[in-house]
Design an enzyme around this catalytic site. Structure first.
Site, PDB file in Angstrom:
ATOM      1  NE  ARG A 200      -3.336  -2.429   2.870  1.00  0.00           N
ATOM      2  CZ  ARG A 200      -2.959  -3.617   3.325  1.00  0.00           C
ATOM      3  NH1 ARG A 200      -1.687  -3.819   3.659  1.00  0.00           N
ATOM      4  NH2 ARG A 200      -3.832  -4.599   3.457  1.00  0.00           N
ATOM      5  CG  HIS A 334      -6.001  -8.740   3.103  1.00  0.00           C
ATOM      6  ND1 HIS A 334      -7.017  -7.928   3.547  1.00  0.00           N
ATOM      7  CD2 HIS A 334      -5.535  -8.156   1.971  1.00  0.00           C
ATOM      8  CE1 HIS A 334      -7.167  -6.905   2.712  1.00  0.00           C
ATOM      9  NE2 HIS A 334      -6.273  -7.026   1.748  1.00  0.00           N
ATOM     10  CE1 TYR A 343      -7.034  -8.335  -6.703  1.00  0.00           C
ATOM     11  CE2 TYR A 343      -7.034  -8.826  -4.363  1.00  0.00           C
ATOM     12  CZ  TYR A 343      -7.039  -7.916  -5.386  1.00  0.00           C
ATOM     13  OH  TYR A 343      -7.069  -6.573  -5.107  1.00  0.00           O
TER      14      TYR A 343
END
Length: 384
Positions: A200, A334, A343
């Site tokens: 991120r 996660h 995904y």
């Protein structure tokens, strides 16, 4: 007035019947309504006595506190990350208080909540902001239930807390490199790592030189930079243990990362990997200007690509490379399987398209090679 073993019943001048009962606090309290008959009043008293015996009694005066006061206190007292507290406070102050702040908790019913949510939608508040405000309100009122201020949470609209954000298209590989070429050289590695390690923006901004192992080709994620109101930046730990992780850097971009560290990173082991042109910490706001300019100059034909979309590119590539659910979770940082499954689902869809294309090629080849007189639909024909 008639006396009973527990509670009192009397006939009013109107002809209706009133019931009163001794609360656990010793006060004689009237029912919240009157009754057609004495028997109805007696039945209500029996239910109230049973409620008190089960320790389920709610003080009718406790819920008279206004939502604005209770909600503000809830946000202030709750153990939250500073960034989370700020988001909650903004959602509550902007989207809840102006509409419901003066309502007492006990008077906040389901219909009022539905009207409030519809008003936000009618006034053009985005789906994500409306859903966030609803989630904050629901959490506040859950605590009101736990504190026995109200009996039931009026936030009962199915899926109202889901923001319904549309799934965004991930940039293609060509688009990623076009953007990496378009940003100033000091940000090239930022774009490439954003895409191919799925870090991120806040995690990239918090990287130090010791966090990047150029020998093993790994990034050690230990911290993340958050930005608060007023531009203040806060380096903190991840939201969950899963956020602390080691992510392998694809060899194809390792030379770019190595060149960046040598040319642009701060000196010393604790130096930041990514800094602005004047040596300041990265800022989402300032980088946004760089990003928008790069979108225009890259000529990829898209103006709505976000930096965070690069992360989707990397996650899709990892899924298509055969990463398991647990491997995807570890790479993404996660603790929940939900995002990883998204995904993997996309990867299966892509694999199905490949298989379908192969089937078409096989059918075409078989049809061309089929001898005359061969019956259609025989075992010799592949259904694909």
């Amino acid at each position: 007035m008639g006396k009973r073993d527990w509670g009192r019943i009397r006939k009013l001048p109107s002809g209706r019947w009133q019931a009163r009962y001794p609360g656990p606090d010793g006060r004689l309290r009237p029912a919240d309504k009157t009754f057609d008959t004495k028997a109805d009043a007696a039945a209500w008293l029996a239910d109230k006595q049973s409620e008190i015996n089960r320790d389920e009694w709610i003080d009718p005066d406790a819920g008279k506190i206004k939502l604005a006061e209770f909600g503000s206190r809830w946000i202030a007292e709750r153990r939250l990350e500073e960034t989370t507290r700020e988001r909650y406070e903004i959602a509550f102050r902007v989207h809840v208080v102006p509409y419901l702040g003066d309502v007492e908790l006990a008077k906040l019913k389901e219909g009022r909540v539905r009207t409030w949510r519809k008003t936000l939608e009618d006034e053009g508040v985005g789906k994500a902001s409306t859903a966030k405000a609803y989630r904050v309100l629901r959490a506040i009122l859950n605590t009101a239930v736990d504190d026995r201020l109200i009996r039931r949470n009026p936030c009962r609209i199915p899926k109202a807390g889901d923001d319904g954000s549309a799934e965004r298209d991930a940039p293609t590989l060509d688009e990623v490199f076009a953007l990496a070429d378009a940003v100033p050289p000091r940000y090239r590695a930022l774009v490439l790592l954003g895409a191919f390690t799925s870090l991120r923006f806040g995690e990239l901004a918090a990287l130090t030189v010791t966090s990047v192992d150029l020998v093993e080709g790994e990034v050690h994620v230990r911290k993340s930079q958050a930005e608060l109101r007023g531009g203040r930046r806060l380096v903190k730990g991840p939201k969950s243990k899963a956020g602390v992780r080691i992510v392998a850097i694809p060899k194809a971009i390792l030379d770019d990362v190595r060149a960046h560290v040598e040319q642009f990173s701060e000196p010393g082991a604790d130096g930041r990997v990514f800094v602005g042109p004047l040596g300041g910490k990265l800022s989402r706001h300032n980088f946004r200007k760089v990003w928008v300019k790069a979108l225009a100059e890259s000529k990829i034909g898209k103006t709505d690509v976000h930096f965070h979309d690069l992360r989707h590119t990397g996650n899709n590539l990892a899924a298509r490379a055969g990463a398991t659910t647990r491997e995807l979770m570890a790479r993404m940082g996660h603790s929940s399987v939900r995002a990883a499954l998204i995904y993997q689902h996309a990867s299966r869809e892509a694999d199905r398209k490949i298989a379908d294309s192969m089937s078409k090629a096989v059918r075409k080849a078989r049809k061309a090679a089929k001898p005359k007189g061969h019956a259609r639909g025989t075992p010799g024909d592949l259904a694909g």
